[in-house]
Scaffold this motif. Structure first.
Motif, short mmCIF file in Angstrom:
data_model
loop_
_atom_site.label_atom_id
_atom_site.label_comp_id
_atom_site.label_asym_id
_atom_site.label_seq_id
_atom_site.Cartn_x
_atom_site.Cartn_y
_atom_site.Cartn_z
N THR A 146 0.62 -1.11 0.19
CA THR A 146 0.00 0.07 0.01
C THR A 146 0.97 1.25 0.02
O THR A 146 2.08 1.19 0.28
CB THR A 146 -0.79 -0.10 1.28
OG1 THR A 146 -0.09 0.20 2.40
CG2 THR A 146 -1.59 -1.27 1.35
N ALA A 147 0.08 2.20 -0.14
CA ALA A 147 0.98 3.57 -0.11
C ALA A 147 1.56 3.90 1.29
O ALA A 147 2.76 4.51 1.23
CB ALA A 147 0.15 4.82 -0.59
N TYR A 170 8.25 -0.11 -5.68
CA TYR A 170 7.42 0.11 -6.69
C TYR A 170 7.33 -0.98 -7.83
O TYR A 170 6.43 -1.19 -8.61
CB TYR A 170 7.72 1.43 -7.34
CG TYR A 170 7.60 2.67 -6.49
CD1 TYR A 170 6.01 3.17 -6.25
CD2 TYR A 170 8.37 3.28 -5.82
CE1 TYR A 170 5.84 3.95 -5.43
CE2 TYR A 170 8.26 4.39 -4.79
CZ TYR A 170 6.88 4.72 -4.48
OH TYR A 170 6.43 5.71 -3.74
N PRO A 222 1.44 1.91 -5.16
CA PRO A 222 0.86 3.11 -5.85
C PRO A 222 1.97 4.26 -6.12
O PRO A 222 2.89 4.39 -5.27
CB PRO A 222 -0.07 3.48 -5.09
CG PRO A 222 -0.48 2.48 -4.08
CD PRO A 222 0.70 1.88 -3.80
N THR A 232 2.67 9.38 -0.18
CA THR A 232 1.13 9.26 0.23
C THR A 232 0.11 10.27 -0.08
O THR A 232 -1.08 10.40 -0.14
CB THR A 232 0.70 8.71 1.58
OG1 THR A 232 0.96 9.88 2.32
CG2 THR A 232 1.66 7.77 1.82
#
Length: 270
Positions: free
Chosen positions: A58-59, A132, A137, A220
């Motif tokens: 997740t971010a 990444y 994200p 984020t």
């Protein structure tokens, strides 16, 4: 490598020559090399793989991983290793001898920062690449994490120079480095989030809290400690919210530079 061993061409570039010599010395020190690669690369990736074992990161997990990378790289590679190197060079009389050559004072002081900066850059590329590549994200504003790392390198290098003025030898660096280590640890987003409001406001002005805030805003789109359920800022808005952490880094850089100017010692007897 000393300035007397340089060719006429390299004598025109004393900072590059000194930085190369510092890098070679750093590379030959197995303890510094292990610490400079295992901590900033290994620990964040372990955290990433444990936290993201059920799917793509997740971010928030990406932010936490990059924050841990920054903490390990800036504290244990940039700050502590530079403090140890400068104190050792001073004890051996190297700093005093270098001042008799063509290099200026600031070049002599800046050269020990280069090995840590290079390792920090490499570690950042490796860790961010893995984050990444695993499907995290895309960052909201990739400029801010870059500013965080670069600004952190500058601030913690200056703090190493400032601390060296209070450090008798390489062994005592383990003690004199503790205040900066402790203040920086308090700036971790996970720690700031659980502090009482008054203490959290103070902690936000610590140097690593500023680094953490820039990373969080960039990765984020939210301030450090803000819940994932809250809406993320857009690219332009993150720049507006970055003014306070950037100012914090600027203040710490100025304070460390002032302390370096007044307290830095070139000789153990001076």
């Amino acid at each position: 490598m000393t300035l007397t061993d340089q060719t006429p061409a390299t004598r025109r570039r004393p900072l590059a020559s000194l930085a190369k010599a510092e890098y070679l010395q750093f590379r030959r020190n197995s303890t510094l090399m292990v610490m400079g690669t295992t901590f900033p690369i290994g620990l964040p990736l372990i955290m990433l793989f444990i936290g993201g074992r059920d799917g793509s990161p997740t971010a928030q997990l990406a932010m936490t991983t990059i924050e841990m990378l920054a903490l390990m790289a800036l504290l244990f590679v940039q700050y502590y290793s530079m403090l140890s190197m400068i104190t050792t060079r001073r004890g051996e009389g190297v700093l005093k001898r270098l001042r008799t050559g063509e290099a200026t004072d600031w070049q002599i002081q800046a050269a020990p920062a280069v090995p840590g900066a290079l390792l920090t850059a490499v570690s950042t590329v490796v860790v961010v690449g893995v984050v990444y590549a695993l499907g995290a994200p895309a960052p909201v504003n990739p400029v801010l994490p870059i500013l965080a790392i670069v600004g952190g390198i500058v601030v913690f290098s200056l703090l190493a120079l400032a601390t060296s003025g209070f450090t008798k030898n390489a062994e005592s660096a383990q003690i004199t480095s503790l205040p900066i280590m402790a203040v920086s640890m308090v700036g971790l987003s996970s720690i700031v989030a659980v502090l009482p409001d008054r203490f959290a406001q103070i902690a936000e002005w610590t140097p690593f809290a500023a680094v953490s805030e820039l990373i969080s805003l960039g990765v984020t789109g939210r301030s450090a400690g803000v819940a994932e359920t809250e809406a993320a800022l857009d690219f332009a808005a993150t720049f507006t919210h970055s003014l306070q952490p950037l100012a914090t880094l600027g203040v710490w850089a100025a304070l460390a530079l002032a302390a370096t100017t007044t307290r830095f010692r070139w000789d153990d007897r001076g």
